[in-house]
Design a protein around this motif. Structure first.
Motif, PDB file in Angstrom:
ATOM      1  N   HIS A  66       0.752 -28.151   2.767  1.00 27.29           N
ATOM      2  CA  HIS A  66       0.374 -29.462   2.234  1.00 27.29           C
ATOM      3  C   HIS A  66       0.241 -30.487   3.353  1.00 27.29           C
ATOM      4  O   HIS A  66      -0.283 -31.584   3.119  1.00 27.29           O
ATOM      5  CB  HIS A  66       1.432 -29.952   1.246  1.00 27.29           C
ATOM      6  N   ALA A  67       0.736 -30.178   4.543  1.00 25.30           N
ATOM      7  CA  ALA A  67       0.663 -31.120   5.663  1.00 25.30           C
ATOM      8  C   ALA A  67      -0.790 -31.420   6.009  1.00 25.30           C
ATOM      9  O   ALA A  67      -1.651 -30.538   5.944  1.00 25.30           O
ATOM     10  CB  ALA A  67       1.394 -30.557   6.878  1.00 25.30           C
ATOM     11  N   HIS A  68      -1.051 -32.661   6.399  1.00 24.15           N
ATOM     12  CA  HIS A  68      -2.417 -33.050   6.767  1.00 24.15           C
ATOM     13  C   HIS A  68      -2.801 -32.538   8.150  1.00 24.15           C
ATOM     14  O   HIS A  68      -3.985 -32.420   8.465  1.00 24.15           O
ATOM     15  CB  HIS A  68      -2.547 -34.572   6.741  1.00 24.15           C
ATOM     16  N   TYR A  69      -1.806 -32.254   8.990  1.00 23.59           N
ATOM     17  CA  TYR A  69      -2.066 -31.858  10.375  1.00 23.59           C
ATOM     18  C   TYR A  69      -1.217 -30.645  10.740  1.00 23.59           C
ATOM     19  O   TYR A  69      -0.244 -30.317  10.059  1.00 23.59           O
ATOM     20  CB  TYR A  69      -1.743 -33.013  11.333  1.00 23.59           C
ATOM     21  N   TYR A  70      -1.603 -29.991  11.838  1.00 28.41           N
ATOM     22  CA  TYR A  70      -0.782 -28.878  12.309  1.00 28.41           C
ATOM     23  C   TYR A  70      -0.918 -28.694  13.814  1.00 28.41           C
ATOM     24  O   TYR A  70      -1.901 -29.140  14.432  1.00 28.41           O
ATOM     25  CB  TYR A  70      -1.157 -27.573  11.599  1.00 28.41           C
ATOM     26  N   VAL A  71       0.106 -28.080  14.407  1.00 32.35           N
ATOM     27  CA  VAL A  71       0.048 -27.539  15.761  1.00 32.35           C
ATOM     28  C   VAL A  71       0.387 -26.061  15.653  1.00 32.35           C
ATOM     29  O   VAL A  71       0.908 -25.606  14.634  1.00 32.35           O
ATOM     30  CB  VAL A  71       1.016 -28.255  16.729  1.00 32.35           C
ATOM     31  N   ARG A  72       0.110 -25.311  16.705  1.00 34.37           N
ATOM     32  CA  ARG A  72       0.163 -23.854  16.569  1.00 34.37           C
ATOM     33  C   ARG A  72       1.573 -23.272  16.639  1.00 34.37           C
ATOM     34  O   ARG A  72       1.878 -22.299  15.951  1.00 34.37           O
ATOM     35  CB  ARG A  72      -0.711 -23.197  17.641  1.00 34.37           C
ATOM     36  N   ASN A  73       2.429 -23.835  17.498  1.00 30.47           N
ATOM     37  CA  ASN A  73       3.718 -23.189  17.741  1.00 30.47           C
ATOM     38  C   ASN A  73       4.719 -24.182  18.325  1.00 30.47           C
ATOM     39  O   ASN A  73       4.391 -25.357  18.561  1.00 30.47           O
ATOM     40  CB  ASN A  73       3.538 -21.991  18.695  1.00 30.47           C
ATOM     41  N   ILE A  74       5.930 -23.691  18.589  1.00 29.57           N
ATOM     42  CA  ILE A  74       7.009 -24.544  19.084  1.00 29.57           C
ATOM     43  C   ILE A  74       6.698 -25.087  20.484  1.00 29.57           C
ATOM     44  O   ILE A  74       7.101 -26.202  20.826  1.00 29.57           O
ATOM     45  CB  ILE A  74       8.347 -23.766  19.075  1.00 29.57           C
TER      46      ILE A  74
END
Length: 292
Positions: free
Chosen positions: A256-264
């Protein structure tokens, strides 16, 4: 692998190049950070006891905090574990998915709120799960003060067996429910989620100021938090208020998040970019004050 039901979303999230995070922010707005621990600040390990938050990450958070940004942690970990992992930082913490909330912010206001939990019934549930898991070498039963989790991260093939054990145990305990996470099922009291936990912390942190909340997490249990900070709750009963902020998923799973990054690793880069933004913001504020 993430166990549990699929997440229904209307559109895919937008990828944020972590080095350019400042481009998504405004110097006209004040921000606060809500951060998950496992899979966000700490690497995912086969045994949860082996996870740590790297010291450079703690130093980075401390620097962001020193620029006036309020930071809180929202985690499935117990409060004692979360405090230990964050040491020497002192931050507000919503632990055990919001069952334990400590307003540790370095001030005199360090009270801890604990949701009402039937600890006698929980003890019965814990014992039943422990006994049922004896034949399985690859299960890890994590007993927390106010919940119990069954990890199958050492052998993902046991996902169905873990679910069967937990659902069978809860048949006679109707006030409790299961939370699904990465290689884990956790028994918690009904009505507990990270969305309400974040809003409780946010109300405490605002003090009349208009703060734009940012929440970063990686797991299914973080979805309620994304919806809360983005003002997308569909149930008034589950949320105290609706706010507008930014949800950032760590990983490429449906969200549901509007944004993302790939990993830690990209989380660390994004936080470094946020620190630069905070430095520029403070310099701009000082300059404007001199002009006035």
């Amino acid at each position: 692998m993430t166990s549990g039901r699929s997440i229904i979303i209307n559109r895919p999230p937008i990828y944020i190049p972590p080095k350019n995070f400042g481009d998504y922010l405004s110097h006209q707005q004040d921000y606060c950070l809500f951060l998950d621990i496992d899979g966000t600040l700490a690497d995912f390990t086969l045994n949860p006891k082996n996870s740590i938050i790297p010291n450079p990450t703690l130093i980075l958070l401390q620097k962001i905090q020193s620029h006036g940004v309020k930071i809180a942690v929202v985690t499935g970990r117990s409060l004692a574990e979360a405090r230990q992992m964050l040491s020497p930082l002192s931050l507000p913490i919503a632990a055990t998915h919001g069952l334990e909330i400590a307003f540790d912010d370095g001030s005199d206001n360090n009270e801890t709120n604990v949701a009402s939990v039937d600890t006698i019934e929980l003890a019965v549930i814990k014992q039943a799960i422990i006994q049922t898991c004896i034949p399985f070498d690859d299960f890890i039963v994590e007993t927390k003060p106010y919940s119990v989790a069954l990890h199958f991260r050492q052998n993902p093939a046991l996902a169905d067996a873990a679910y069967a054990i937990m659902t069978e145990t809860l048949k006679s305990h109707t006030n409790w429910t299961l939370k699904s996470g990465k290689y884990v099922w956790e028994v918690v009291p009904k009505g507990v989620n990270k969305g309400t936990a974040i809003l409780t912390l946010l109300k405490h942190m605002q003090n009349g100021d208009d703060i734009w909340p940012i929440f970063m997490g990686d797991d299914l249990t973080d979805e309620a938090g994304f919806m809360a900070v983005q003002g997308e709750s569909k149930s008034v009963e589950d949320y105290q208020q609706l706010v507008k902020g930014m949800g950032i998923k760590v990983g490429s799973e449906p969200t549901h998040a509007h944004y993302y990054v790939r990993n830690i690793h990209e989380v660390t880069i994004l936080l470094s970019s946020f620190l630069v933004f905070c430095q520029e913001h403070n310099a701009l504020v000082k300059k404007m004050r001199r002009v006035i």
